[in-house]
Each structure stands twice: as structure tokens, then as C-alpha cells.
Write a protein that holds these residues in place. Sequence first.
Motif, PDB file in Angstrom:
ATOM      1  N   ALA A  62       0.748  -1.234  -0.037  1.00  0.00           N
ATOM      2  CA  ALA A  62       0.114  -0.059   0.042  1.00  0.00           C
ATOM      3  C   ALA A  62       0.920   1.312   0.150  1.00  0.00           C
ATOM      4  O   ALA A  62       0.364   2.313   0.169  1.00  0.00           O
ATOM      5  N   GLY A  63       2.012   1.159  -0.367  1.00  0.00           N
ATOM      6  CA  GLY A  63       3.003   2.450  -0.310  1.00  0.00           C
ATOM      7  C   GLY A  63       3.434   2.736   1.068  1.00  0.00           C
ATOM      8  O   GLY A  63       3.238   1.810   2.180  1.00  0.00           O
ATOM      9  N   GLU A 344      -9.262   0.860  -0.962  1.00  0.00           N
ATOM     10  CA  GLU A 344      -8.829   1.088  -2.374  1.00  0.00           C
ATOM     11  C   GLU A 344      -8.723   0.296  -3.154  1.00  0.00           C
ATOM     12  O   GLU A 344      -8.260   0.396  -4.363  1.00  0.00           O
ATOM     13  N   GLU A 345      -9.289  -0.880  -2.900  1.00  0.00           N
ATOM     14  CA  GLU A 345      -9.312  -1.969  -3.897  1.00  0.00           C
ATOM     15  C   GLU A 345      -7.994  -2.331  -4.494  1.00  0.00           C
ATOM     16  O   GLU A 345      -7.883  -2.509  -5.806  1.00  0.00           O
ATOM     17  N   ALA A 350      -4.183  -4.269  -8.746  1.00  0.00           N
ATOM     18  CA  ALA A 350      -3.093  -5.051  -9.355  1.00  0.00           C
ATOM     19  C   ALA A 350      -3.549  -5.874 -10.581  1.00  0.00           C
ATOM     20  O   ALA A 350      -2.628  -5.649 -11.422  1.00  0.00           O
ATOM     21  N   ARG A 351      -4.678  -6.455 -10.631  1.00  0.00           N
ATOM     22  CA  ARG A 351      -5.155  -7.409 -11.371  1.00  0.00           C
ATOM     23  C   ARG A 351      -5.399  -6.363 -12.838  1.00  0.00           C
ATOM     24  O   ARG A 351      -5.044  -6.989 -13.822  1.00  0.00           O
ATOM     25  N   PRO A 421       7.072  -3.429  -7.388  1.00  0.00           N
ATOM     26  CA  PRO A 421       6.445  -2.048  -6.755  1.00  0.00           C
ATOM     27  C   PRO A 421       5.355  -2.019  -6.113  1.00  0.00           C
ATOM     28  O   PRO A 421       4.645  -2.851  -6.002  1.00  0.00           O
ATOM     29  N   PRO A 422       5.073  -1.036  -5.222  1.00  0.00           N
ATOM     30  CA  PRO A 422       3.860  -1.101  -4.447  1.00  0.00           C
ATOM     31  C   PRO A 422       2.446  -1.097  -5.341  1.00  0.00           C
ATOM     32  O   PRO A 422       2.823  -0.687  -6.315  1.00  0.00           O
ATOM     33  N   LEU A 423       1.455  -1.691  -4.745  1.00  0.00           N
ATOM     34  CA  LEU A 423       0.177  -1.674  -5.812  1.00  0.00           C
ATOM     35  C   LEU A 423      -0.371  -0.597  -5.735  1.00  0.00           C
ATOM     36  O   LEU A 423      -1.390  -0.643  -6.780  1.00  0.00           O
ATOM     37  N   ILE A 424       0.066   0.590  -5.504  1.00  0.00           N
ATOM     38  CA  ILE A 424      -0.579   1.941  -5.500  1.00  0.00           C
ATOM     39  C   ILE A 424       0.007   2.586  -6.564  1.00  0.00           C
ATOM     40  O   ILE A 424      -0.177   3.820  -6.997  1.00  0.00           O
TER      41      ILE A 424
END
Length: 445
Positions: A62-63, A344-345, A350-351, A421-424
Motif C-alpha cells: 500500500a506504499g 482502495e481495492e 493490481a489485477r 513496486p507497491p500496488l498503488i
Amino acid sequence: MSDKNLALNVPNDLSAYWMPFTANRAFKKAPRLIAGAKDMHYITTDGRKVLDGAAGMWCCNAGHGRAEISAAIARQADALDFAPPFQFGIPQAFELANRVSELAPEGLDHVFFCNSGSEAADTALKLALAYHRIAGQGSRIRLIGRERAYHGVGFGGTAVGGIVSNRKMFGSLLTGVDHLQSTYNREKQAFSKGEPQWGAELADELERLVALHGAETIAAVIVEPMAGSTGVLPAPKGYLKRLREITQKHGILLIFDEVITGFGRLGHAFAAERYGVLPDMITFAKGVTNGAAPMGGVLVHKTIHDAFMTGPANAVEVFHGYTYSAHPLACAAGLATLDIYRAEELFERARNLEPKFADAVMSLREEPNVVDIRTVGITAGIELAPNENGPGDRGFTALRAGFHDYDLMMRIAGDTLALTPPLIISEDQIGEIVDKTAKVIRAVA
């Protein structure tokens, strides 16, 4: 945080700290020191912003600098700093266990907490051995891992792991361990997006090990759905399902090590969901707290859990655990992290980003010395040919150049550059990471 304040945090003497999995002498000649982090960036002690292409170490999905998590930790520390996890409990531990199990495939509805992925692997292996013993099959003492696998640094996890450099310094470790071959074959799988088409049949090697040792001696097989620490090796299509079929046929437990793949890295809460496979146990860590506090755990199928719940009700069912299992601060961080993932889904994000991320990274295939690129989820491995100094030198040089010269943090596994990387991450930041990586690759050509 000002540049001056950051600089004040740097000790004059760096000699006392023996750093883990680090070339200590090389590091201390040119330290890569970090003083802060926010969103997609680290902040160095000299005030530079470094783009985080590694989610810390696969964990900050999540960063960075999430106020919700730090506030939850602070509230918990003020209310309850520690409570003994043996014979006592805290409400947050039960709430977190419920929420993690709700994310898991149906049937994996019990959670045993620990503090790291290494402890999670050893916990799962011990539970497998104990389960067979109480089920009257005490001859099942053999554990099966896989070449090029990483299951942490405990005695059990190192023994079933298959990264040579992690094993050879420490002798025999555990006896009664064998390994499946790695699923990676560059000739047949090079530049694959997602799961390689070739390789499902490699699961059939388990039948050879069963014939060699006898099914009655094998307790469990442990595999990563994607081998991350060895350079991003996604499971071939159909491989995990075939492995599940064989283990069920012979009464062998199947453990998925999802310390890296759990909590959105492959576009689902757990990779087991992506692949439609129900293992007997799933290990997790890293992303459960977004890296903000140490925590790990094992999701256990109800059949295994219930087998232990016999005998006198006031007797300890399993003699295992850690002083900091379900630590109050880690539970608070975990609950706040799961709130962010849901609000934040991020798993769905990511998908949806996966095809764009894969296309962007694959654009590096014509850069010098790139011999393979592997992508799955929001993860990529860019494998470079070794240089004249031998395997690993080009990768290490790239790590240093990325941090010091191009403001990019990445992971390396030998000569493979891993981008996780983060997913955000935004689409623009995907482009920025790829551009910086291209510059690094050219710099070490």
C-alpha cells in the motif's frame, strides 16, 4: 524532514552492525542509507527521493507512510503495549485472524500467528509433522521442497529451500529432505508474460520421489506459487493443480508459501485463488502489515486444525509458538492494512494493472545483455547475462547504480533485476520505473 535533519541521523561509525544478506564491506564503502519514505518513494539521508521499485522488500503493497497504519499502531501502543500470547489473548488477534481467514480460500479458516515468513515456514512444517503423528502416521517425516525455492532462514525453511548459497554454508540442516526440480527453463519459457505455457509436467517428478521414498514417509510438499527471491519464476500453467492432485492421491500435505504472493501481489488476496488450488496450509507475512510491523502466520485447513483439538480441554494442543505471536502493535498494523486494501481495492487494482505492467517491462527486452524477462502480477524479473567478473557482479553493480545514480530501488537475485513496486503505483510511475531500469541496464553493459 529537512536535508539537515536527515544528515544528523547518520552515525560516524557503521562498523558495529552486521547486516543481513548484504555485502557488508562493499556497503560500508558506499552506504545506501534511508531516512524516510512516503507513498512511492524513499528519502535518503542526503535528501534524495528514490523511487521504490521493490515495495521495500515485497511488503509495502500500500506504499509508504500510511497515516492510518501509524495512527493505529500509536493508539494500540498507548492502550496495550504487550500481552503474553501463551494462555492469554487480545481481541485484535482474534479479529485479525477472522479477517485474514475470510480472504483465504474456503476451508483455510484457522490462523496461527508468528513474526516473519521464516517463522511461518518453520511453523507450517512443524504442524505438518505433528499432524501426521497424531493421525497415527508418524512415519511421515520427510519434507519435500524445490530447487531455487526460498522459504526463509530457519532450519526447516533453509533445509527445504533450494537456493544454493543459502544452504551450503550451514551443513546438512534437517535430514529426510528432498527437492523437486525448478520449474524454470529459459529455452522453453523465455520472455513469458504470466504463467509459462511449458512446464506443468514437471509436477510429475513428485511421483518419482514418492516411488523412491514411499508415500508413507512423506509429510508435506512446500512450494511458492511464484518463486520470488530467486528471480521471479512464475509457476507454469497447470503445474500447481497437478501438484495438488498428486499430493492428495498420496495423502501428502501441500503447503503454499505465499509470503511474497499474498495480499495482492498477483492480483488476488492469495495466489491460491488465482490458480484455483486449495492447499492444506498457506504461509503469509510481509504484506499483512504493509511492512509496518513484523508479523507472519499460517492459514491452516480446518481438517488439520480439528485433528489437534482432542484430549482434555485444558491441555495444550500444540507445543509451539513465539513470545511475540500476535503482538498487539502488529495486530493493529494488520487490521489497518486490511482496511486500506479493501477501501482502495488494491488487489483488483493490481489485477487490472498487470497487462500494462507486463507490456512496459517487456519493452526492455532489446536492452543490452537482457537474456530473459519474466512477469506475473505486479512483479517482473529482468535477467542479465553475467559479465567478465562472474555471475552476480552485473546485478550487484546495477543495484548500486540504481540507488546512487538513478534514484531507483530494486531487488536483485544474482544477475536478475526484480521489479516489485507497491500496488498503488500509477501508470506514469510504471513508465518511470522502466525508464530508470533501462538506464541502469545500459550503465552496466
